[in-house]
Design a protein around this motif. Structure first.
Motif, short mmCIF file in Angstrom:
data_model
loop_
_atom_site.label_atom_id
_atom_site.label_comp_id
_atom_site.label_asym_id
_atom_site.label_seq_id
_atom_site.Cartn_x
_atom_site.Cartn_y
_atom_site.Cartn_z
N ARG A 1 -0.32 77.72 45.39
CA ARG A 1 0.83 77.33 44.15
C ARG A 1 1.82 78.15 44.02
O ARG A 1 2.72 78.16 43.10
CB ARG A 1 0.03 77.09 43.05
CG ARG A 1 -0.22 76.00 43.35
CD ARG A 1 -1.37 75.64 42.63
NE ARG A 1 -3.10 74.40 42.51
CZ ARG A 1 -3.86 73.59 41.74
NH1 ARG A 1 -3.82 74.76 40.90
NH2 ARG A 1 -4.72 73.30 42.45
N HIS A 2 1.22 79.36 44.40
CA HIS A 2 1.91 81.25 43.81
C HIS A 2 3.03 81.38 44.43
O HIS A 2 4.48 81.29 44.45
CB HIS A 2 1.14 82.15 43.73
CG HIS A 2 2.16 83.79 43.66
ND1 HIS A 2 2.04 83.70 42.41
CD2 HIS A 2 2.21 84.66 44.53
CE1 HIS A 2 3.45 85.50 42.54
NE2 HIS A 2 3.13 85.67 43.94
N ARG A 3 2.77 81.11 45.67
CA ARG A 3 3.94 80.74 46.81
C ARG A 3 5.37 80.55 46.54
O ARG A 3 6.52 80.35 45.80
CB ARG A 3 4.18 81.06 48.31
CG ARG A 3 2.48 81.65 48.42
CD ARG A 3 2.33 82.19 49.90
NE ARG A 3 1.16 82.71 50.62
CZ ARG A 3 0.97 82.31 51.25
NH1 ARG A 3 1.14 81.74 52.30
NH2 ARG A 3 0.08 83.82 52.10
N ILE A 4 5.60 79.07 46.16
CA ILE A 4 6.25 77.82 45.72
C ILE A 4 6.52 78.09 44.95
O ILE A 4 8.03 78.50 44.70
CB ILE A 4 5.40 76.60 45.95
CG1 ILE A 4 5.13 75.62 47.06
CG2 ILE A 4 6.27 75.55 45.12
CD1 ILE A 4 6.21 75.84 48.09
N GLU A 5 5.57 78.24 43.04
CA GLU A 5 6.76 78.97 42.12
C GLU A 5 7.11 80.66 42.27
O GLU A 5 8.24 80.59 41.53
CB GLU A 5 5.32 78.99 41.40
CG GLU A 5 5.71 80.38 39.99
CD GLU A 5 4.38 80.30 38.61
OE1 GLU A 5 4.35 80.04 37.85
OE2 GLU A 5 3.23 80.55 39.60
N ALA A 6 6.56 81.51 43.19
CA ALA A 6 7.72 83.12 43.97
C ALA A 6 9.02 82.05 43.90
O ALA A 6 10.14 82.66 43.91
CB ALA A 6 7.13 83.77 44.53
N GLY A 7 8.26 81.36 45.27
CA GLY A 7 10.13 80.88 45.97
C GLY A 7 10.85 80.19 44.64
O GLY A 7 11.41 80.43 45.42
N VAL A 8 10.83 79.05 44.11
CA VAL A 8 11.61 78.41 42.93
C VAL A 8 12.16 80.26 41.77
O VAL A 8 13.70 79.66 42.23
CB VAL A 8 10.78 78.28 42.28
CG1 VAL A 8 11.98 77.27 40.84
CG2 VAL A 8 10.57 76.34 42.77
N ASP A 9 11.70 80.90 42.09
CA ASP A 9 12.07 82.06 40.82
C ASP A 9 13.43 83.05 41.90
O ASP A 9 14.22 83.29 41.41
CB ASP A 9 11.37 82.97 40.65
CG ASP A 9 9.66 82.23 39.42
OD1 ASP A 9 10.45 81.66 38.62
OD2 ASP A 9 8.88 82.72 38.88
N ALA A 10 13.13 82.96 43.31
CA ALA A 10 14.07 83.59 43.79
C ALA A 10 15.00 82.67 44.38
O ALA A 10 16.10 83.05 45.10
CB ALA A 10 13.50 83.60 45.43
N GLY A 11 15.31 81.60 44.35
CA GLY A 11 16.19 80.76 43.89
C GLY A 11 16.17 79.55 45.51
O GLY A 11 17.09 79.27 46.61
#
Length: 248
Positions: free
Chosen positions: A20-30
């Motif tokens: 979940r964290h990696r997907i969330e961070a992926g959204v933040d990073a575009g």
């Protein structure tokens, strides 16, 4: 937002929280689209029903996938936003192990996202990333996922398409590509049309394919061919569905 390193290794939901964290961070990073959050949640539900482990049929599928990639003339590993967020380094390692190209392919395609994912993969060791030329198309598709590189997916004989959209998976199959799909839902169209459906979490599946590829490369051509011919896609799908429905 909790950092992955702060999640205790013995936490009962460790792998799920990391994902979940990696997907969330992926959204933040575009890198990942917001729709990717929904797709991740759906996949996590299936993983829970599978027992959050690689079942024997998925391991056999991963071995068959490794053998098929090693035997290919031009293998390509397709990367979307969720894949880039979840397993960038693992995808780079697999590409190096089986001598495959990496190609970015997105449903919600923008030049900004394409560039961000390419840069992200390069930050994790990729030397060359295809996908931005988009000088060819997959027949039968009208959306952005039809755009591929002529010397990449279009020319490939074997394509690994993790976390795939069903329509593109079917279109690639109709092109005569040998398609390897990683999908936690054995009833999805992607899994159903794949020559090798791997019903497993991508965090477990990609490193497992790489491990099998290294073992098979050492074992030689006969072992590679045996791993390919021994695999039964229908049996793998049935086994995964039985685990989900009955816990068997």
């Amino acid at each position: 937002m909790t950092d992955c390193d702060e999640i205790p290794a013995d936490h009962p939901r460790h792998d799920s929280l990391v994902t979940r964290h990696r997907i969330e961070a992926g959204v933040d990073a575009g890198i990942t689209s917001r729709q990717g959050l929904i797709a991740q949640g759906r996949g996590e539900a299936f993983d829970y029903l599978l027992g959050e482990e690689t079942i024997p049929s998925a391991d056999r599928a991963a071995r068959a996938a490794a053998a098929t990639l090693l035997a290919a003339e031009h293998p390509v590993l397709s990367v979307n936003g969720n894949v880039a967020a979840l397993v960038p380094e693992a995808m780079v390692q697999l590409a190096e192990t089986v001598d495959a190209d990496l190609e970015v392919n997105l449903f919600n395609r923008t030049e900004k996202r394409m560039a961000a994912i390419e840069s992200h993969l390069e930050d994790h060791g990729a030397r060359e990333v295809k996908g931005r030329n988009a000088d060819a198309r997959i027949p039968g598709l009208s959306h952005e996922r039809a755009k591929v590189d002529a010397d990449g997916i279009k020319a490939a004989d074997v394509v690994l398409v993790p976390l795939e959209d069903g329509d593109r998976a079917q279109a690639l199959s109709e092109m005569g590509k040998t398609e390897i799909v990683i999908d936690l839902n054995p009833l999805s169209r992607s899994a159903q049309v794949a020559a090798i459906p791997i019903i497993d979490n991508i965090l477990r599946a990609v490193p497992r394919i790489t491990d099998h590829a290294r073992d098979l490369a050492k074992a030689g051509p006969e072992a590679i061919e045996q791993a390919r011919t021994d695999f039964d896609a229908a049996e793998a799908l049935d086994a995964a569905e039985a685990r989900i429905r009955d816990g068997l």
